[in-house]
Each structure stands twice: as structure tokens, then as C-alpha cells.
Scaffold this motif. Structure first.
Motif, short mmCIF file in Angstrom:
data_model
loop_
_atom_site.label_atom_id
_atom_site.label_comp_id
_atom_site.label_asym_id
_atom_site.label_seq_id
_atom_site.Cartn_x
_atom_site.Cartn_y
_atom_site.Cartn_z
N MET A 1 0.85 -1.18 0.00
CA MET A 1 0.00 0.00 0.00
C MET A 1 0.89 1.23 0.00
N SER A 2 0.57 2.21 -0.79
CA SER A 2 1.38 3.41 -0.86
C SER A 2 1.19 4.26 0.38
N ASN A 3 2.12 5.18 0.60
CA ASN A 3 2.06 6.07 1.75
C ASN A 3 0.80 6.94 1.69
N LYS A 4 0.44 7.36 0.47
CA LYS A 4 -0.76 8.18 0.30
C LYS A 4 -2.00 7.42 0.76
N SER A 5 -2.10 6.14 0.41
CA SER A 5 -3.23 5.31 0.84
C SER A 5 -3.25 5.16 2.35
N ASN A 6 -2.08 4.97 2.95
CA ASN A 6 -2.00 4.84 4.41
C ASN A 6 -2.49 6.11 5.09
N ASN A 7 -2.15 7.26 4.54
CA ASN A 7 -2.61 8.53 5.11
C ASN A 7 -4.12 8.65 5.04
N ASN A 8 -4.71 8.19 3.93
CA ASN A 8 -6.17 8.23 3.80
C ASN A 8 -6.84 7.33 4.84
N VAL A 9 -6.26 6.15 5.06
CA VAL A 9 -6.80 5.24 6.06
C VAL A 9 -6.70 5.87 7.43
N GLU A 10 -5.54 6.47 7.74
CA GLU A 10 -5.37 7.14 9.03
C GLU A 10 -6.38 8.25 9.22
N THR A 11 -6.60 9.06 8.18
CA THR A 11 -7.57 10.15 8.26
C THR A 11 -8.96 9.61 8.52
N ASN A 12 -9.34 8.53 7.82
CA ASN A 12 -10.66 7.94 8.03
C ASN A 12 -10.81 7.39 9.43
N ILE A 13 -9.78 6.74 9.96
CA ILE A 13 -9.84 6.21 11.32
C ILE A 13 -9.99 7.35 12.31
N THR A 14 -9.23 8.42 12.12
CA THR A 14 -9.33 9.58 13.01
C THR A 14 -10.72 10.18 12.96
N GLU A 15 -11.27 10.32 11.75
CA GLU A 15 -12.63 10.85 11.62
C GLU A 15 -13.63 9.91 12.28
N ASP A 16 -13.46 8.60 12.11
CA ASP A 16 -14.35 7.62 12.74
C ASP A 16 -14.28 7.74 14.26
N ASN A 17 -13.06 7.87 14.79
CA ASN A 17 -12.91 8.01 16.24
C ASN A 17 -13.60 9.26 16.75
N SER A 18 -13.53 10.34 15.99
CA SER A 18 -14.21 11.57 16.37
C SER A 18 -15.73 11.37 16.39
N ASP A 19 -16.23 10.67 15.38
CA ASP A 19 -17.67 10.37 15.34
C ASP A 19 -18.09 9.48 16.50
N ILE A 20 -17.25 8.51 16.83
CA ILE A 20 -17.55 7.63 17.95
C ILE A 20 -17.56 8.41 19.26
N GLN A 21 -16.60 9.32 19.42
CA GLN A 21 -16.56 10.14 20.64
C GLN A 21 -17.82 11.00 20.76
N LYS A 22 -18.27 11.55 19.64
CA LYS A 22 -19.50 12.35 19.65
C LYS A 22 -20.70 11.47 20.02
N LEU A 23 -20.74 10.26 19.48
CA LEU A 23 -21.82 9.34 19.80
C LEU A 23 -21.81 8.99 21.28
N LEU A 24 -20.63 8.67 21.82
CA LEU A 24 -20.53 8.34 23.24
C LEU A 24 -20.92 9.52 24.11
N LEU A 25 -20.55 10.73 23.69
CA LEU A 25 -20.94 11.93 24.42
C LEU A 25 -22.46 12.05 24.46
N ASN A 26 -23.12 11.86 23.31
CA ASN A 26 -24.58 11.95 23.27
C ASN A 26 -25.24 10.86 24.11
N ILE A 27 -24.71 9.66 24.05
CA ILE A 27 -25.26 8.57 24.86
C ILE A 27 -25.17 8.94 26.34
N GLY A 28 -24.01 9.41 26.77
CA GLY A 28 -23.83 9.79 28.17
C GLY A 28 -24.77 10.91 28.60
#
Length: 92
Positions: A1-28
Motif C-alpha cells: 500500500m502506498s504512503n498516500k493510501s495509508n494517510n487516507n486510512v489514518e484520516t478515516n480512522i481519526t474521523e471515525d474516532n471523532s464520530d464515535i466520541q460524539k456518539l458516546l458523548l450523546n449517549i452519556g
């Protein structure tokens, strides 16, 4: 996998984690809201759900990493007499 692809995966994971944190905040926040509507303390609800008061506090805390399981959320919703979907609602 190219470095550019790895960066896209990292960005998506970071965005997913942010969404999960928002979801957990709302649940709480929703759990806290319905708990207070029922006139229950964190300790009372925790005992009804069969979890520790500390864990209940962590679930409700806006800056926590607590990630409750579906069975725990189901027991909380049942004890609060609300549909579990209510715990996932987003209020602006």
C-alpha cells in the motif's frame, strides 16, 4: 500500500474516532438526562443495572473513554423505561 493510501486510512480512522466520541458523548448526556427525569442518582441507577457507580459516572462523563456494551445500554434503557434508541438520539 502506498504512503498516500495509508494517510487516507489514518484520516478515516481519526474521523471515525471523532464520530464515535460524539456518539458516546450523546449517549452519556441522554442517560444523564433520563436518569435525572426519573429522580435517580448515579448510584441508584448503577445498582439497578448491576454496574459500579464509577462506571456509570464514566459513561455519563463528557470527556471519558468509557464505551458501554450494547447489553449494558439495554439494561440502562430498560431501567430508565426508555427505548434504547433514545439513548442514541442527537439533540442540538
Amino acid at each position: 500500500m502506498s504512503n498516500k493510501s495509508n494517510n487516507n486510512v489514518e484520516t478515516n480512522i481519526t474521523e471515525d474516532n471523532s464520530d464515535i466520541q460524539k456518539l458516546l458523548l450523546n449517549i452519556g448526556l441522554n442517560i444523564s438526562h433520563y436518569r435525572k427525569l426519573r429522580g435517580l442518582s448515579q448510584l441508584q441507577l448503577a445498582e439497578m443495572v448491576n454496574i459500579s457507580r464509577t462506571y456509570m459516572s464514566n459513561i455519563e462523563a463528557p470527556n471519558t473513554e468509557a464505551s458501554p456494551s450494547i447489553p449494558v445500554l439495554y439494561r440502562i434503557a430498560t431501567c430508565l423505561d426508555v427505548d434504547i434508541a433514545r439513548l442514541f438520539e442527537v439533540h442540538l
